[in-house]
Design a protein around this motif. Sequence first.
Motif: not given
Length: 190
Positions: A69-79, A165-171
């Motif tokens: 992941m790089k800042p701004g990337d997101s991942a999604t999953g369901t349950v 989940v999104t890796f915050d762009g400020s990282a």
Amino acid sequence: MKTRLARLAAQPKRTLAGLTVVLLAGGLAVGSGANFSAQSANPSNQFTAGTLTMSNSKDNAAILTASNMKPGDSATGTVDIANTGSIGSTFSVSRTALTNSDSTNPMANKLNLVIKDCGTFSGTTAPTCDAGDPSRYTGTIAAMSSAQSLGSYAANDKHRYEFTVTFDGSAGNEYQGDSSTTTFTWDAAQ
């Protein structure tokens, strides 16, 4: 003049017969007890305890994972979480067993999490998750320190949840190569 006691003593058979009659009459009066009574019964009263169980479509597996992941990337999953018991219950989800590879700059502080309730369903056709679904949690993974209420589930209710989940762009550079893992634990209580 004879006293009464003397007369009774003079005729013992007669006195004994009189006493016997008095005793028999008293016994009959006491023994006959002419009281009314009635009785009714309700047999086979039975009591059973309800059951409180749940199913998790990803039991003992990750809801989502993301690599590189790089800042701004997101991942999604369901349950899908279901009340498989016979009684209604209040459900919740919590974050447990959080670990970060870098304790100085914990990646979990920069992982923004949104948990949405996509709705209830039955059978195998789950609802489609969309922007209008209610959020059950919004914040960083690190900040999710207490159980998040998911509301009441009736017996046989099933919900689909979407985790983003999104890796915050400020990282910044200090997060390069870091990792974070956590467990999401589902609870039901009556």
